[in-house]
Structure formats: structure tokens, C-alpha cells
Design a protein around this motif. Structure first.
Motif: not given
Length: 172
Positions: A37-56
Motif C-alpha cells: 500500500k505504501i508503494w501505491g496502486c492503480c484502479p483495476g483496469t489501469w496499467k501501473p508504471f513508475g508513479s503513475s497509472c494509465y488508462f487506454i
């Protein structure tokens, strides 16, 4: 009677050992889940990379509407800051589509701006050769061209394209 007490005592020691072992395992699981949890997470269908989440986006829309769709999800159109980020993003895309970026030139005077006010840097750009090439095309997209591969292209903002949204990872 002494033997029964000794057997009972051994049973209690074993039981306590099992209880302690279970508590250690549960504690380890708890610590691991906290670290994740400290590292961070993304919403279900989003793709994690670095400190961000991406949605196509699978939906095609105009640039302004695409940005509004991203805002509705707590994000913005993607801002590409590094080659590693660009490489990650293009791996998620379908070569048959063009995708809006959070980059525009609202006045059509070559003053390109990122949607989140990140300074536009000449050294962090991935324009196709001879792009941008038309001042009336005031929005940017990432597109695959057979002979050139993936790169940025200036496009009309009122054309319909897919898009890429970006948000910061959620830290709990």
C-alpha cells in the motif's frame, strides 16, 4: 501421574509454538500488505508504471471531450516525460489507432503545452520526422506508421481518436 503431566506439558508447549508461528505468519502478511500500500496502486483496469497509472480508452472522441473523460476519472490526458514512459505506453497500444496525448498548441503558433503545465522540453519529444507540420493541427497524438514506427503527430483537435489518461498512483 507424573508422566501424564509431562505429556500434557509437552502438548501445551507444542500448542503455544503453533500459535506463535501463526502470529508470526499473520504479522508478516500484514507487513507485506502495508508495504504494498505504501508503494501505491492503480484502479483495476489501469496499467501501473513508475508513479503513475494509465488508462487506454476504447472510445474515440474529440480532444477536449477526451480530456473531460479523463478528468471524470480523476486523471488527465497523458503527459510523457521520459523515453521509458513512452516505451511503456506504446506497448499498451493497438497499432491501428491513433491516441490523443495531453499536448496541444492552442494558438497554433508552435508553443506546445502539456495539459498539467509540465514544461514542454525539446529534448523529451517523440515527434515523427517533419512533425508537427501544420499550425491548424493544434493537438498531438501518438500513432504508428509502418515505415517509422510509433511517434507523435499533430492532428486536428476536433477529429475523433482514442486517448490515454494518466493519474498518479493511489497511496494508502
Amino acid at each position: 501421574m507424573v508422566r501424564e503431566g509431562k505429556a500434557e506439558s509437552c502438548f501445551h508447549v507444542r500448542l503455544w509454538c503453533i500459535v506463535v508461528l501463526c502470529l508470526v505468519l499473520l504479522s508478516a502478511c500484514f507487513i507485506v500488505s502495508c508495504v504494498e500500500k505504501i508503494w501505491g496502486c492503480c484502479p483495476g483496469t489501469w496499467k501501473p508504471f513508475g508513479s503513475s497509472c494509465y488508462f487506454i480508452s476504447s472510445k474515440e472522441d474529440f480532444w477536449a471531450k477526451s480530456e473531460q473523460n479523463c478528468i471524470g476519472m480523476g486523471a488527465h490526458l497523458v503527459v510523457i516525460n521520459t523515453e521509458a514512459e513512452q516505451d511503456f505506453i506504446i506497448q499498451q497500444l493497438n497499432k491501428t489507432f491513433s491516441y490523443f496525448l495531453g499536448l496541444s498548441d492552442p494558438q497554433g503558433n508552435g508553443d506546445w503545452q502539456w495539459i498539467d503545465q509540465t514544461p514542454y522540453k525539446e529534448n523529451v519529444r517523440f515527434w515523427h520526422q517533419n512533425e508537427p507540420n501544420f499550425s491548424a493541427e493544434e493537438c498531438a497524438s501518438v500513432v504508428f506508421w509502418d515505415e517509422r514506427g510509433w511517434g507523435w503527430n499533430d492532428v486536428f483537435c476536433d477529429s475523433k481518436r482514442k486517448s490515454i489518461c494518466e493519474m498518479k498512483k493511489i497511496y494508502l
